[in-house]
Every structure is written in C-alpha cells, then in structure tokens.
Design a protein around this motif. Sequence first.
Motif, mmCIF file in Angstrom:
data_model
loop_
_atom_site.group_PDB
_atom_site.id
_atom_site.type_symbol
_atom_site.label_atom_id
_atom_site.label_comp_id
_atom_site.label_asym_id
_atom_site.label_seq_id
_atom_site.Cartn_x
_atom_site.Cartn_y
_atom_site.Cartn_z
ATOM 1 N N GLU A 114 -1.098 0.371 -1.337
ATOM 2 C CA GLU A 114 -0.392 -0.802 -0.784
ATOM 3 C C GLU A 114 -0.899 -1.213 0.598
ATOM 4 O O GLU A 114 -0.555 -2.281 1.077
ATOM 5 C CB GLU A 114 1.129 -0.613 -0.785
ATOM 6 N N HIS A 115 -1.737 -0.399 1.238
ATOM 7 C CA HIS A 115 -2.314 -0.781 2.526
ATOM 8 C C HIS A 115 -3.701 -1.410 2.388
ATOM 9 O O HIS A 115 -4.257 -1.889 3.380
ATOM 10 C CB HIS A 115 -2.387 0.418 3.461
ATOM 11 N N LYS B 87 -4.064 4.769 0.479
ATOM 12 C CA LYS B 87 -2.714 4.282 0.179
ATOM 13 C C LYS B 87 -2.889 2.866 -0.385
ATOM 14 O O LYS B 87 -3.161 1.915 0.368
ATOM 15 C CB LYS B 87 -1.844 4.275 1.439
#
Length: 178
Positions: free
Chosen positions: A84-85, A82
């Motif tokens: 954005e993590h 992911k």
Amino acid sequence: MPVRPRPLIAALGLAAATSLTLVTAPASAAKGHGWPHPDLEKTYNATVQYQSEQAALDDGYLRTDDCVEDEKLGGMGYHYVKPEHVGSTDPTKPAALLYEDDHKGGRKLIAVEWVVPNTGQPRPQAFNRGFDGPFDFEPVGPHYSLHAWIFKKNPKGVFTPYNPKVTCDCAPTSTPHP
C-alpha cells in the motif's frame, strides 16, 4: 559617538550571525544526523521502529529472501515491501525497508526506498530531488525509485542506490537490480 575598532564590530557581527544560524538550523542538524534534507528526520522517526524485523512484518512489510548486490557498485540488501506504500512520495511512507544480514541469524535495517510505478508521468520527486530511473525490473515492472541510507552510512551519498559497504555474503541467493 565612540569609535569601535573594526575587529570588534566584525566579531559582534559574526556572533550575531552564528546565533541566528543556531536558532534556525534544521532539526536533523541539531540531532547530529547531518542529512542533506530536513524531511529525512520525519522518515527516520517513522521507520526507526522497524529496526526490529518483526515490527516491520507485523506492520505489513513483506519479507524477501533475495539479496540485491552488484559486484562493482555494492549492495542494497533485502527489500521488505509494503504494497500500500508503493506509489507514495510521502517521507513517512517508504514502500520498502532494506535489511542486511547481521551475521547472527537476523537482519538489521540499513535503508529505506520509495517506489513509484512508471505510468508515463513526469519523474517523481521527494527531498528536492528526482527519483532514479525509470527501471524495468521484475516483479516490480517499470518504476522509479529513491533510496535513503539513514540507518547505515553510504560513502557514496544518502540517496545513492547502491552502498559499497553492503554485501550479500550471508545470502542464499543474489539478484541484480537496476
């Protein structure tokens, strides 16, 4: 004042200490996970929904078809990232979910991983431990990582990068990973 036998006093002291331990035990121990850090319970609660591969895809994790394995150390499986993590050390926001083939045409969740780009900063930490690395692995580039085997037991330890019980037997390709 009455005299109490020493064994009785010792037994009462032990009972009191035991009851205090039971009251103050971390939630993970109470639930029987036995993880080395209580914040792993937060990680588990935040990621248990991804036992469904489709739930991970629906939430923005990107599927990969390269299975990571080392013939001596074991495997990591397939990484679903992911974007954005990436850079997070938050226990509830791992950058990657690790899956292995279930030998029925699907994949099952086995671990999570945090990935922090190496920009020259001090070694990142989470769960009272430093991340592994730095590594320079394409397409990620220079980075630190920390794995947590909370869905499949790793006999080498919860935070060990490779799991000797994971193989890429069903995988179409295998990719080495630091």
